[in-house]
Design a protein around this motif. Structure first.
Motif, PDB file in Angstrom:
ATOM      1  N   SER A  17     -67.128 -70.487   5.532  1.00 29.32           N
ATOM      2  CA  SER A  17     -68.444 -69.841   5.461  1.00 29.32           C
ATOM      3  C   SER A  17     -69.473 -70.581   6.303  1.00 29.32           C
ATOM      4  CB  SER A  17     -68.933 -69.792   4.016  1.00 29.32           C
ATOM      5  OG  SER A  17     -69.553 -71.010   3.665  1.00 29.32           O
TER       6      SER A  17
ATOM      7  N   VAL B 207     -72.537 -71.356   5.350  1.00 27.59           N
ATOM      8  CA  VAL B 207     -73.531 -72.062   4.532  1.00 27.59           C
ATOM      9  C   VAL B 207     -73.695 -73.485   5.059  1.00 27.59           C
ATOM     10  CG1 VAL B 207     -73.937 -73.019   2.231  1.00 27.59           C
ATOM     11  CG2 VAL B 207     -73.068 -70.682   2.492  1.00 27.59           C
ATOM     12  N   GLU B 208     -74.937 -73.906   5.282  1.00 26.38           N
ATOM     13  CA  GLU B 208     -75.139 -75.197   5.952  1.00 26.38           C
ATOM     14  C   GLU B 208     -74.945 -76.408   5.045  1.00 26.38           C
ATOM     15  OE1 GLU B 208     -78.329 -75.684   8.630  1.00 26.38           O
ATOM     16  OE2 GLU B 208     -77.364 -74.270   9.996  1.00 26.38           O
TER      17      GLU B 208
ATOM     18  N   SER C  79     -69.414 -75.170   8.449  1.00 28.69           N
ATOM     19  CA  SER C  79     -70.354 -74.112   8.806  1.00 28.69           C
ATOM     20  C   SER C  79     -70.379 -73.898  10.320  1.00 28.69           C
ATOM     21  CB  SER C  79     -71.756 -74.424   8.282  1.00 28.69           C
ATOM     22  OG  SER C  79     -72.194 -75.663   8.761  1.00 28.69           O
TER      23      SER C  79
ATOM     24  N   PRO D 188     -71.584 -68.215   0.091  1.00 25.06           N
ATOM     25  CA  PRO D 188     -72.846 -67.633   0.562  1.00 25.06           C
ATOM     26  C   PRO D 188     -73.579 -66.925  -0.575  1.00 25.06           C
ATOM     27  CG  PRO D 188     -71.004 -66.896   1.948  1.00 25.06           C
ATOM     28  CD  PRO D 188     -70.413 -67.599   0.769  1.00 25.06           C
ATOM     29  N   ARG D 189     -74.892 -67.025  -0.585  1.00 25.32           N
ATOM     30  CA  ARG D 189     -75.680 -66.333  -1.599  1.00 25.32           C
ATOM     31  C   ARG D 189     -76.149 -64.962  -1.126  1.00 25.32           C
ATOM     32  NH1 ARG D 189     -79.903 -70.253  -4.550  1.00 25.32           N
ATOM     33  NH2 ARG D 189     -80.379 -71.023  -2.467  1.00 25.32           N
TER      34      ARG D 189
END
Lengths: 245, 245, 245, 245, 245, 245
Positions: free
Chosen positions: B113, B115-116, B123, B166-167
């Protein structure tokens, strides 16, 4: 283990809720047309006669909805709650909706989205259907005891207008491009003649479907928003992604 | 028009990218095991030897990855980019990734993903794979001209750790409960013996799968995050929703 | 085609709703002062006498609101709904609010934001005003038939306190720096003497306006949150962006 | 104090950045057409020759862009950075972009949005233009010292495709319905004949504008996304909201 | 000035609200066990007898809750509102909840989260408790006048199920790993024997706590979601972050 | 088990990173002043001489930073990366930052937030510090082998300007109201005399602290944004919530 996901050989039924006589058709009519043509039974619950609209009498609108359901090969049932533009969130309503879910025992439920910045009846009905789908599963509610509890497979939200598309749920795009599907959907929308006097809602929805279709790489698509993550047993079920640009 | 969605009779292949020798297994190994058992060919691209980890030499880790790929019935290929814990976002890397996509011509791509707030290699690789999947489609890039352009069907993100989920994308939950799938996945993770000295990552991932499984109503599930909305031609493809509570 | 956007030569009126006698002043008083000084008629609807507050009798607070409206050059009307700290979301209330919108026929409506983590009356009134602005447009609602339907140009939310600022709507910053505007706004807030015994709300709001002003590059600014995207016919209408740092 | 906002009598200029020869036209061409017809000077900076596209040579695309700029009454300048599908985020690029901003001294800057899930050149250029607009204001950067520092009034993002629309910025909808505006915009897009061989991008963009237009209550609209909150001195500047449904 | 934050030598009490007899235990029982073992008094308010559940009579469930509260060293009080699966948002309820807050004068209040996609009683109770915590502070509400107004220190939300975890509030992870805490919590959950016939909720919650524990670097953790930002007088109060991966 | 959380008797050190000579002071100087007065050692890493600013020579700014660190009772170290307004995300930089973390072995790390719409050096440094805090823990990175690996307790982001406050992390509000803390912080900011010629940044930051203080119920507060959820062993650690309105 097979690559192709397991699908029921006998399709479960579909139950669609609308706050007004034309919401289902304008919000997800193409999907209904596609599913009933594939043999899935569909039933509509309409929760007002649309009597607050600027055009059309209750009587006219009742007839229009009947015509439209026939075009979409669906059965139709009226549920009186608080009336058009008067819907409130009440336990009594949720129990009525849950009783219908138990009676119809659908696999798939369609309801208007819960986004608040749209016609207030839409989001309130969407939220009450979501609650009702839960209550339909619980064993101890006395008003519901006459019918066996029932767990649906999916609650999917539709957006009657673009503003009603939820921003916190990723959509799935349903391909409704088959010419006979587009034709049936168009006819179903046109059945609501009283609503088409001042604005061309049919053209709006068709344009929206073509717009989403261009994102999806097909001629016409409609977005649905699953209330819960799909549980899949094969990546093949995911189809392909909307990656056209 | 059929209720059952159209599925290819010949499964397209799956291409999974990992930044480190054990990322694919820990992040989506159960899904791979399920798919290869159903006959879908799988190929892994691993972009470092894991030489920055606290445990394990490059040589050990190379052998571990080979064992693991064998267990998951996948082929394996090493791609040297900047080295472990050194990955940077560079056009040259993206072009290499795109060239691999053109060569392998996968239907499905799996990547970490974007996401950082996780291991920075994850990422960055995820973002570069996303870009590479686009570039693989464009006709005019001279380094890629040797191979025909290729459009994948789906880019799906996996999360090596819970924080990497991830959101802003709704997940799909993949059912990986079949005992032989769990067994293969477990064996694949255990192949990375050098990484298991100090912390029990295998137990962590199995617990995570059981936890998601409880949401999904199955014994084990893994979440994947589609980069693009799925385009479906039947509601039947959606399986059922994770509505257990 | 002109660069300067088309503006009505005759300003439409502004209708502001407040749940308590001092909400409008504390939440958007500077904007009201600015607009009425430019000739725009303003009318306030206050939906309780503030009788649940720790300080001030209903009688005192009624007088304070009258003084304050005078300072802001607005007319004032009381609407009894459920009482202070008792507001519920009811169709009957929404219809009353819609009837007022039809009677006053405003161009611009101001209401408290719908953020839930604030005084409950605020978010409930905000949501009911949003619904009322829709119902005011529909032709078939029998309680509203006495007045012609009316579509407003804009519904803008104000935040009585910083916590009430919506996170999902980008603000517009209104420049309220003119000394006579600040003076009128300050005087309007100070009219609510009963509320200022224990905490200095006037200083809080002025500090908030100076804080936003520093972001906006002016001495005092207030944030408003449009319920719907503005439709503009010229980029000139956008003023300049808050880019000071 | 006047109701009508203060507008400059002499319109400031507009500077639009595009990663490829047709991005500006497809992403915000209608807005440009509207503004230049109202007398606002416009200048385009195009950062590649589009040489990675599936169709069209660099030479063809250069000519197409020139034709298109002429139709939109804009001047055109080419900026060579890393080449098409190769753009990287580098300080050297940002300084070049900042130098152009200082040289052109625009009131309004248009750039592709920063959403990552689109052509990678788009989001990278968008982010670098945002940084460049900051650096153009700072006094101590030696490469920029030859020109006086310059603060722009607004940075507005455009979305070349629907997926590129930011979810965290509320849009403003620009009315581009005037027939001569639609005609100029259409002609500008059609100038990119090489790109229209395989897919009808012109029809896509026009449909998107009509779709947004239906939300906005006009025939055609385009969405722009302000990087910073607008600072307004009158509510009249807000036009009316997109409240059609 | 000391590094160690100021803590009250006498712990304030904790007040936990549950919609059903087992919500508190399943949602935050480990935290309660930890706090009462440290000497903090705890009191439970349960707002239905759980009569809508598939299993268990009201009488059984009342006894189960009593046993469970004893295990957690808490006192227990029943509050009849609308009944199980029937809770509505009403001012009368909020006033009752506020009266309890004034009577118990807690430092900390625990309530189910306001996320809507869960059992409807949970989110409605959470929202009403949030409002009640405000009303408990206001001086002029006549039903509440018998008791002095009271401001709590913190309202913390718990999530009975994973789906109920808010996405817009950052969690704090409470370490509940002490063996006696896990044992007490487990015993408290097992007291609800009637609910454990068909699904093993105890195992679910323990697995969830171990899963979060792995993120937190401890054996078991539970997530709480503060309604308001904590105000701290020392960085030492922040403990350490959940940075295990 | 005690109610009062376990705190180290010997405070761990604090390491603050700034992109420019005055970022730490303006962004979190009050917190530093509070912590060092409580005996916590603090060390600053400043990554440029601020040579791109409109005012102040490198030499002046170096002296100002030295004065300011003295006022805040912190030690100071310069790290040359790419220069002011030129910072790029590079592995080499991240390794340097990680080496400093290993050498200083801090308990708490402070860095500018990762929000992109601010001075580009700020977000890039924030992201690189976040990555560096990870790499400092990994055992196998050869450039870092000279020093033992180190895991920090917390990475907290500060926002130099209001626009830099992250929207996806809930803040903690630090009480910096003690007069000697405000005085030290003010003096530290005023040490940067070269930056105060054109705009009164000191007043801006003090107003921001008073504004947040009003939300927090104290005279001055500063917001910090934890990169990871705090793991707490007692609810007492949470202090009280910012619930003033």
């Amino acid at each position: 283990m097979k690559l192709i996901p397991n699908f029921p050989t006998e399709p479960g039924s579909l139950l669609a809720f609308g706050a007004h006589p034309d919401d289902i058709e304008f919000g997800c009519g193409g999907v209904i047309a596609r599913e009933t043509r594939a043999g899935r039974p569909a039933h509509f619950i309409i929760c007002s006669r649309g009597e607050a609209a600027s055009n059309g009498t209750s009587r006219q609108r009742t007839l229009e909805a009947a015509t439209d359901a026939k075009v979409l090969v669906a059965t139709l049932e009226w549920l009186e709650l608080d009336g058009d533009a008067r819907l409130e969130i009440k336990t009594a309503h949720i129990l009525k909706l849950a009783a219908i879910i138990r009676r119809r025992r659908p696999e798939i439920v369609l309801a208007p989205s819960c986004v608040e910045n749209q016609h207030p009846d839409h989001s309130r009905l969407g939220r009450m259907v979501r609650d009702a789908a839960r209550l339909a599963r619980y064993g101890g509610i006395k008003e519901l005891r006459k019918q066996k509890s029932h767990g649906i497979a999916h609650l999917l939200f539709y957006a009657v207008t673009p503003d009603a598309e939820p921003r916190d749920i990723s959509p799935v795009l349903m391909d409704v491009s088959a010419p006979e599907v587009v034709a049936a959907w168009t006819a179903a929308m046109e059945a609501h003649a009283s609503q088409l006097r001042t604005r061309n809602y049919v053209e709006l929805q068709l344009m929206r479907a073509r717009y989403l279709g261009q994102r999806a790489g097909v001629s016409h698509a409609m977005a649905l928003f699953p209330n819960d993550p799909p549980v899949l047993d094969s990546l093949a079920a995911l189809g392909r992604g909307a990656r056209q640009f």
